[in-house]
Design an enzyme around this catalytic site. Sequence first.
Site, PDB file in Angstrom:
ATOM      1  N   GLY A  72     -35.450 -21.484 -42.040  1.00 28.73           N
ATOM      2  CA  GLY A  72     -34.530 -22.061 -43.014  1.00 28.73           C
ATOM      3  C   GLY A  72     -34.037 -20.981 -43.954  1.00 28.73           C
TER       4      GLY A  72
ATOM      5  CD  GLN B 208     -34.191 -18.433 -49.090  1.00 29.42           C
ATOM      6  OE1 GLN B 208     -33.836 -19.350 -48.365  1.00 29.42           O
ATOM      7  NE2 GLN B 208     -35.295 -17.742 -48.872  1.00 29.42           N
TER       8      GLN B 208
ATOM      9  CB  CYS C 259     -40.529 -18.488 -48.950  1.00 28.46           C
ATOM     10  SG  CYS C 259     -38.912 -18.470 -49.747  1.00 28.46           S
ATOM     11  CG  LEU C 260     -36.811 -15.946 -44.521  1.00 31.70           C
ATOM     12  CD1 LEU C 260     -35.398 -16.098 -43.986  1.00 31.70           C
ATOM     13  CD2 LEU C 260     -37.659 -15.092 -43.585  1.00 31.70           C
TER      14      LEU C 260
ATOM     15  CG  HIS D 239     -39.269 -24.150 -48.315  1.00 33.63           C
ATOM     16  ND1 HIS D 239     -40.487 -23.550 -48.534  1.00 33.63           N
ATOM     17  CD2 HIS D 239     -38.349 -23.156 -48.419  1.00 33.63           C
ATOM     18  CE1 HIS D 239     -40.304 -22.260 -48.771  1.00 33.63           C
ATOM     19  NE2 HIS D 239     -39.010 -21.991 -48.704  1.00 33.63           N
ATOM     20  CD  GLU D 240     -34.929 -23.402 -46.568  1.00 34.47           C
ATOM     21  OE1 GLU D 240     -34.290 -22.712 -47.384  1.00 34.47           O
ATOM     22  OE2 GLU D 240     -35.939 -22.972 -45.975  1.00 34.47           O
TER      23      GLU D 240
ATOM     24  CG  HIS E  60     -35.002 -21.821 -51.629  1.00 35.86           C
ATOM     25  ND1 HIS E  60     -35.544 -20.782 -52.346  1.00 35.86           N
ATOM     26  CD2 HIS E  60     -35.630 -21.808 -50.428  1.00 35.86           C
ATOM     27  CE1 HIS E  60     -36.462 -20.157 -51.607  1.00 35.86           C
ATOM     28  NE2 HIS E  60     -36.538 -20.766 -50.437  1.00 35.86           N
TER      29      HIS E  60
HETATM   30 NI    NI Z   1     -37.851 -20.270 -48.903  1.00 36.22          NI
END
Ligand code: NI
Length: 163
Positions: free
Chosen positions: A44, A49, A91-92, A133-134, A137
Amino acid sequence: MTVRPVLKYPDARLSQPCDPVGAEDVSALIADMFDTMYAAYGRGLAGPQIGVMTRVFVMDATWKDGPRSPIAVLNPVIVPVGAEAEGEEACLSVPGVSARVIRPATIDLQYETADRLPRRVTLTGAAARIVQHETDHLDGLLHWDRMSPGARAALIAEYEALT
Ligand code: NI
């Protein structure tokens, strides 16, 4: 089609709420977001991000274990359904650590597609977790913001020790 740099904690943009997507054409943005997500080996990726402060994310819950199932989500609205479950999240924007997060196991998701069509789906399992989760963000929240204060502080310390 461009792989864009992924912002990492503590970049301030990761803690800011995003604006709704308006009438703008987001097709090129979404193509870049999928390129970036797959290149980073993620499931995701949300707008902030990559520094885009609008309510858009891309996801693919299945591609690491099977066929691709890319979904682009604009202006998500989540309604939890039923019980909660604990699961592991990476998480990236916080590479190298993972968080155990309790979330609703099943959700109703209303959103707009990249073609601006309204959709409503019920999701469970990994897809439900990724959507939440997204969407976090887009509200300026990271996974550890869903943990207890002590667990959050410990995970931030673990992350900072790596960087
Ligand atoms: Ni994330």
